[in-house]
Design an enzyme around this catalytic site. Structure first.
Site, PDB file in Angstrom:
ATOM      1  N   ALA A  81     -28.245 -61.043  23.076  1.00  0.00           N
ATOM      2  CA  ALA A  81     -27.772 -61.925  21.247  1.00  0.00           C
ATOM      3  C   ALA A  81     -26.882 -61.218  20.702  1.00  0.00           C
ATOM      4  CB  ALA A  81     -28.870 -62.573  20.532  1.00  0.00           C
ATOM      5  N   GLY A  83     -29.452 -58.927  28.067  1.00  0.00           N
ATOM      6  CA  GLY A  83     -30.197 -58.185  26.961  1.00  0.00           C
ATOM      7  C   GLY A  83     -31.054 -56.931  27.711  1.00  0.00           C
ATOM      8  N   VAL A  84     -30.948 -56.570  28.353  1.00  0.00           N
ATOM      9  CA  VAL A  84     -32.254 -55.668  28.758  1.00  0.00           C
ATOM     10  C   VAL A  84     -31.771 -54.369  28.529  1.00  0.00           C
ATOM     11  CG1 VAL A  84     -30.626 -54.460  31.327  1.00  0.00           C
ATOM     12  CG2 VAL A  84     -32.572 -54.763  31.066  1.00  0.00           C
ATOM     13  N   LYS A 104     -28.402 -69.634  16.802  1.00  0.00           N
ATOM     14  CA  LYS A 104     -29.668 -69.802  17.787  1.00  0.00           C
ATOM     15  C   LYS A 104     -30.613 -71.164  17.918  1.00  0.00           C
ATOM     16  CE  LYS A 104     -30.613 -65.328  19.010  1.00  0.00           C
ATOM     17  NZ  LYS A 104     -31.864 -65.213  20.328  1.00  0.00           N
ATOM     18  N   TYR A 142     -26.564 -66.959  12.093  1.00  0.00           N
ATOM     19  CA  TYR A 142     -26.703 -65.942  13.436  1.00  0.00           C
ATOM     20  C   TYR A 142     -28.323 -67.543  13.578  1.00  0.00           C
ATOM     21  CZ  TYR A 142     -31.193 -64.016  15.615  1.00  0.00           C
ATOM     22  OH  TYR A 142     -32.164 -63.754  16.628  1.00  0.00           O
ATOM     23  N   GLN A 175     -34.357 -53.622  22.357  1.00  0.00           N
ATOM     24  CA  GLN A 175     -35.206 -53.117  22.128  1.00  0.00           C
ATOM     25  C   GLN A 175     -36.531 -54.326  23.256  1.00  0.00           C
ATOM     26  OE1 GLN A 175     -37.954 -53.148  18.089  1.00  0.00           O
ATOM     27  NE2 GLN A 175     -37.785 -55.034  18.731  1.00  0.00           N
ATOM     28  N   THR A 208     -35.362 -68.068  17.067  1.00  0.00           N
ATOM     29  CA  THR A 208     -36.513 -67.029  16.436  1.00  0.00           C
ATOM     30  C   THR A 208     -37.080 -67.420  15.666  1.00  0.00           C
ATOM     31  OG1 THR A 208     -35.386 -65.611  14.813  1.00  0.00           O
ATOM     32  CG2 THR A 208     -34.032 -66.796  15.152  1.00  0.00           C
ATOM     33  N   GLU A 239     -35.728 -67.161  12.758  1.00  0.00           N
ATOM     34  CA  GLU A 239     -34.363 -67.963  11.280  1.00  0.00           C
ATOM     35  C   GLU A 239     -34.511 -68.999  11.276  1.00  0.00           C
ATOM     36  OE1 GLU A 239     -32.544 -65.306   9.124  1.00  0.00           O
ATOM     37  OE2 GLU A 239     -34.668 -63.688   9.735  1.00  0.00           O
TER      38      GLU A 239
HETATM   39  P1  NAP Z   1     -30.900 -56.154  20.573  1.00  0.00           P
HETATM   40  O1  NAP Z   1     -32.361 -54.810  20.376  1.00  0.00           O
HETATM   41  O2  NAP Z   1     -29.680 -56.438  19.406  1.00  0.00           O
HETATM   42  O3  NAP Z   1     -30.700 -56.372  22.042  1.00  0.00           O
HETATM   43  C1  NAP Z   1     -29.798 -57.437  21.991  1.00  0.00           C
HETATM   44  C2  NAP Z   1     -29.101 -57.525  23.806  1.00  0.00           C
HETATM   45  O4  NAP Z   1     -28.192 -58.260  23.694  1.00  0.00           O
HETATM   46  C3  NAP Z   1     -28.370 -55.998  24.116  1.00  0.00           C
HETATM   47  O5  NAP Z   1     -29.090 -55.510  24.865  1.00  0.00           O
HETATM   48  C4  NAP Z   1     -27.243 -56.349  23.990  1.00  0.00           C
HETATM   49  O6  NAP Z   1     -26.824 -55.321  24.695  1.00  0.00           O
HETATM   50  C5  NAP Z   1     -27.197 -57.620  24.438  1.00  0.00           C
HETATM   51  N1  NAP Z   1     -26.316 -58.230  24.508  1.00  0.00           N
HETATM   52  C6  NAP Z   1     -24.913 -58.916  22.631  1.00  0.00           C
HETATM   53  N2  NAP Z   1     -23.999 -59.061  22.966  1.00  0.00           N
HETATM   54  C7  NAP Z   1     -23.715 -59.392  24.831  1.00  0.00           C
HETATM   55  C8  NAP Z   1     -22.899 -59.881  25.607  1.00  0.00           C
HETATM   56  N3  NAP Z   1     -21.993 -60.349  25.160  1.00  0.00           N
HETATM   57  N4  NAP Z   1     -23.090 -60.112  26.845  1.00  0.00           N
HETATM   58  C9  NAP Z   1     -24.021 -59.253  27.432  1.00  0.00           C
HETATM   59  N5  NAP Z   1     -25.196 -58.578  26.337  1.00  0.00           N
HETATM   60  C10 NAP Z   1     -24.860 -58.606  25.612  1.00  0.00           C
HETATM   61  O7  NAP Z   1     -32.046 -57.321  20.223  1.00  0.00           O
HETATM   62  P2  NAP Z   1     -33.772 -57.325  20.497  1.00  0.00           P
HETATM   63  O8  NAP Z   1     -33.968 -56.874  18.837  1.00  0.00           O
HETATM   64  O9  NAP Z   1     -34.297 -56.819  21.460  1.00  0.00           O
HETATM   65  O10 NAP Z   1     -34.377 -58.624  20.789  1.00  0.00           O
HETATM   66  C11 NAP Z   1     -33.874 -59.520  21.382  1.00  0.00           C
HETATM   67  C12 NAP Z   1     -33.218 -61.143  21.324  1.00  0.00           C
HETATM   68  O11 NAP Z   1     -34.248 -61.768  20.917  1.00  0.00           O
HETATM   69  C13 NAP Z   1     -32.783 -61.046  20.815  1.00  0.00           C
HETATM   70  O12 NAP Z   1     -31.432 -62.697  21.082  1.00  0.00           O
HETATM   71  C14 NAP Z   1     -32.948 -61.127  19.614  1.00  0.00           C
HETATM   72  O13 NAP Z   1     -31.388 -62.535  18.737  1.00  0.00           O
HETATM   73  C15 NAP Z   1     -33.841 -62.280  19.509  1.00  0.00           C
HETATM   74  N6  NAP Z   1     -34.730 -62.158  18.584  1.00  0.00           N
HETATM   75  C16 NAP Z   1     -34.814 -60.725  18.258  1.00  0.00           C
HETATM   76  C17 NAP Z   1     -36.298 -60.527  16.955  1.00  0.00           C
HETATM   77  C18 NAP Z   1     -36.651 -59.277  16.774  1.00  0.00           C
HETATM   78  O14 NAP Z   1     -37.350 -58.918  15.592  1.00  0.00           O
HETATM   79  N7  NAP Z   1     -35.797 -58.145  17.345  1.00  0.00           N
HETATM   80  C19 NAP Z   1     -37.047 -61.824  16.699  1.00  0.00           C
HETATM   81  C20 NAP Z   1     -36.510 -63.195  16.534  1.00  0.00           C
HETATM   82  C21 NAP Z   1     -36.045 -63.144  18.020  1.00  0.00           C
HETATM   83  P3  NAP Z   1     -25.748 -54.307  24.241  1.00  0.00           P
HETATM   84  O15 NAP Z   1     -26.661 -52.960  24.185  1.00  0.00           O
HETATM   85  O16 NAP Z   1     -24.543 -53.964  25.092  1.00  0.00           O
HETATM   86  O17 NAP Z   1     -25.243 -54.476  22.651  1.00  0.00           O
HETATM   87  P1  GDP Z   2     -33.966 -60.461   9.600  1.00  0.00           P
HETATM   88  O1  GDP Z   2     -35.222 -61.216   9.689  1.00  0.00           O
HETATM   89  O2  GDP Z   2     -33.836 -60.500  11.533  1.00  0.00           O
HETATM   90  O3  GDP Z   2     -33.278 -60.773   9.434  1.00  0.00           O
HETATM   91  O4  GDP Z   2     -34.426 -58.282  10.349  1.00  0.00           O
HETATM   92  P2  GDP Z   2     -34.132 -57.083   8.655  1.00  0.00           P
HETATM   93  O5  GDP Z   2     -34.581 -56.433   9.325  1.00  0.00           O
HETATM   94  O6  GDP Z   2     -32.214 -56.777   8.954  1.00  0.00           O
HETATM   95  O7  GDP Z   2     -34.054 -58.202   7.469  1.00  0.00           O
HETATM   96  C1  GDP Z   2     -34.916 -58.412   7.348  1.00  0.00           C
HETATM   97  C2  GDP Z   2     -35.057 -58.435   5.202  1.00  0.00           C
HETATM   98  O8  GDP Z   2     -35.166 -57.415   4.713  1.00  0.00           O
HETATM   99  C3  GDP Z   2     -33.997 -59.473   4.460  1.00  0.00           C
HETATM  100  O9  GDP Z   2     -34.273 -60.640   4.340  1.00  0.00           O
HETATM  101  C4  GDP Z   2     -33.234 -58.380   3.914  1.00  0.00           C
HETATM  102  O10 GDP Z   2     -32.350 -59.268   3.210  1.00  0.00           O
HETATM  103  C5  GDP Z   2     -34.214 -57.180   3.434  1.00  0.00           C
HETATM  104  N1  GDP Z   2     -33.484 -56.476   3.470  1.00  0.00           N
HETATM  105  C6  GDP Z   2     -33.753 -55.786   2.705  1.00  0.00           C
HETATM  106  N2  GDP Z   2     -32.649 -54.186   1.888  1.00  0.00           N
HETATM  107  C7  GDP Z   2     -31.934 -54.774   3.442  1.00  0.00           C
HETATM  108  C8  GDP Z   2     -32.104 -53.140   4.192  1.00  0.00           C
HETATM  109  O11 GDP Z   2     -30.689 -52.911   3.455  1.00  0.00           O
HETATM  110  N3  GDP Z   2     -30.993 -54.002   5.178  1.00  0.00           N
HETATM  111  C9  GDP Z   2     -31.464 -54.736   6.323  1.00  0.00           C
HETATM  112  N4  GDP Z   2     -31.436 -55.418   7.447  1.00  0.00           N
HETATM  113  N5  GDP Z   2     -32.298 -55.481   5.499  1.00  0.00           N
HETATM  114  C10 GDP Z   2     -32.776 -55.365   4.720  1.00  0.00           C
END
Ligand code: NAP
Ligand code: GDP
Length: 378
Positions: free
Chosen positions: A95, A21-22, A168, A164, A25, A140, A142
């Site tokens: 992911a 996932g490099v 997870k 999702y 974000q 997460t 979630e």
């Molecule tokens: P992101 O921006 O959506 O990045 C996801 C990464 O996973 C991307 O590099 C993507 O590659 C890669 N990926 C997806 N499917 C793949 C596959 N089949 N094989 C190899 N790579 C694959 O997510 P993020 O926000 O950085 O989050 C990083 C991790 O933390 C994720 O596991 C996410 O579920 C978890 N997480 C995030 C949050 C948050 O708020 N950001 C909170 C809790 C947990 P591509 O660029 O090729 O699509």
């Molecule tokens: P999540 O917590 O990983 O699902 O992150 P999101 O940013 O996708 O959503 C956060 C919350 O915002 C969830 O409860 C969504 O239902 C709510 N939400 C409200 N309006 C929107 C929208 O237009 N887009 C997204 N992505 N989420 C929304």
């Protein structure tokens, strides 16, 4: 106490990180952090027909930054990659990370987000690295889903509420299982939502900051959102990747909640984001009829669309980061909610301004061509 000096002090030890996932974000910020700490960083990328490496473009070409093709759904590629890189730390961030998309692609989400974790663990075992390689799993908030307590800590029961989250949850338990069964140093960071100027554009925070910037600059009329009452504990991604590293430097493999301990609604996020874009909002109406009105112009700039409602929605996430504070020495308040919203809006105001400048200069070139054609200028 955390072993924060582990990588700096032990001179003989080569620190080799493999990040799945490099391109995401978190992967991009974590790469920067580990490179600055002197790690050799290897990133897993997958083939795509479009350029998707924007977040790591500035790192490509650095001597200690290497990219490799593989895929979380392809066991053989993972076994080969782990064998080739011989990592001392793996950060499994890859992911399908979008909750709403997981309702549309549940099987793919399970394959990558659940079985993918198992594939990484087995790749480590197959290469006999289980005693030398530490593994971080991107878990997460979630998992708490239809929450059973507020705030949520490491001991709060899980109630996943989307495909999702269910995927997870498997990742969380298989990490725990391999820790107990094979004595492996593998841990889950239960991270609450974390955002940044690099956040994917379909997450609600980034949708809002981009739309606020476009509306303020006359490029969009109205932003449509779903559930405005949904509450999240939003932190800054750059602060959170530091915690991932700290978790792997700890004396013992454990799971940690990473959160700020502060909660806001989607509506509050929007109000503050529009404020930083120069628009003061007044909210009128309820539920599907609620509108955000620009107090200066009287125009509706935010409206609700049921298209963004989810079959099951997680609406009350608030983390308790006490354990991470106490045992990792991590500061959950380093970047406040107000700072986070401001930095995201400032970034997107700039981005939209640059897009407008580039559009304008394209227009000028077309005009110039016309002038040339008509012989007005030579
Ligand atoms: P992101 O921006 O959506 O990045 C996801 C990464 O996973 C991307 O590099 C993507 O590659 C890669 N990926 C997806 N499917 C793949 C596959 N089949 N094989 C190899 N790579 C694959 O997510 P993020 O926000 O950085 O989050 C990083 C991790 O933390 C994720 O596991 C996410 O579920 C978890 N997480 C995030 C949050 C948050 O708020 N950001 C909170 C809790 C947990 P591509 O660029 O090729 O699509
Ligand atoms: P999540 O917590 O990983 O699902 O992150 P999101 O940013 O996708 O959503 C956060 C919350 O915002 C969830 O409860 C969504 O239902 C709510 N939400 C409200 N309006 C929107 C929208 O237009 N887009 C997204 N992505 N989420 C929304």
């Amino acid at each position: 106490m955390p072993r924060v000096l582990w990588c700096i002090n032990s001179k003989q030890m080569k620190h080799i990180a493999l990040i799945t996932g490099v391109t995401g974000q978190d992967g991009s910020y974590l790469s920067e952090l580990l490179l600055a700490k002197g790690y050799s960083v290897h990133g897993l990328i997958r083939r795509s027909s479009v350029d998707y490496r924007e977040r790591i473009a500035h790192l490509e070409g650095l001597p200690h930054f290497h990219l490799h093709y593989a895929d979380m759904s392809d066991s053989m590629s993972l076994v080969k990659l782990v064998g080739q890189v011989q990592p001392t730390e793996i950060y499994n961030l890859a992911a399908q990370s979008h909750v709403q998309v997981s309702f549309d692609a549940p099987e793919f989400t399970a394959d990558v987000d659940a079985v993918g974790v198992l594939r990484i663990l087995e790749a480590v075992r197959t290469n006999h690295l289980e005693k030398t390689c530490r593994i971080y799993q991107a878990s997460t908030s979630e998992l708490y889903g239809k929450v059973e307590a507020v705030p949520q800590s490491e001991t709060t029961p899980f109630h996943p509420y989307s495909p999702y989250a269910v995927a997870k949850l498997y990742g969380y338990w298989i990490i725990k299982e391999y820790r107990e069964a094979y004595d492996m140093f593998c841990c889950s960071g239960i991270l609450f939502n974390h955002e940044s100027e690099r956040r994917g554009e379909t997450f609600v925070t980034r949708e809002i900051t981009l739309a606020a910037a476009r509306i303020a600059q006359g490029k969009q009329d109205c932003l449509y959102l779903g559930n405005l009452d949904s509450k999240r504990d939003w932190g800054y991604a750059k602060d959170y990747v530091e915690c991932m590293w700290l978790i792997l430097q700890h004396d013992t493999p454990e799971d940690f909640v990473i959160a700020t301990g502060v909660q806001h609604t989607v509506r509050e996020f929007a109000t503050l984001a529009f404020h930083h874009a120069g628009i003061e909002l007044r909210w009128e109406g309820k539920g599907i009829d609620e509108k955000g009105i620009d107090t200066k112009t009287g125009k509706i700039v935010v409206a609700v669309s049921p298209d963004f409602y989810r079959p099951t929605d997680v609406v009350n996430l608030l983390g308790d980061p006490t354990k991470a504070q106490r045992e990792l020495g991590w500061n959950p308040q380093r970047t406040s909610f107000e700072q986070l919203v401001k930095l995201m809006v400032e970034h997107d105001m700039n981005k939209i301004m640059h897009e407008r400048i580039s559009e304008l200069s394209k227009e000028r070139k077309m005009n110039l061509a016309e002038y040339l054609e008509k012989g007005i200028v030579k």
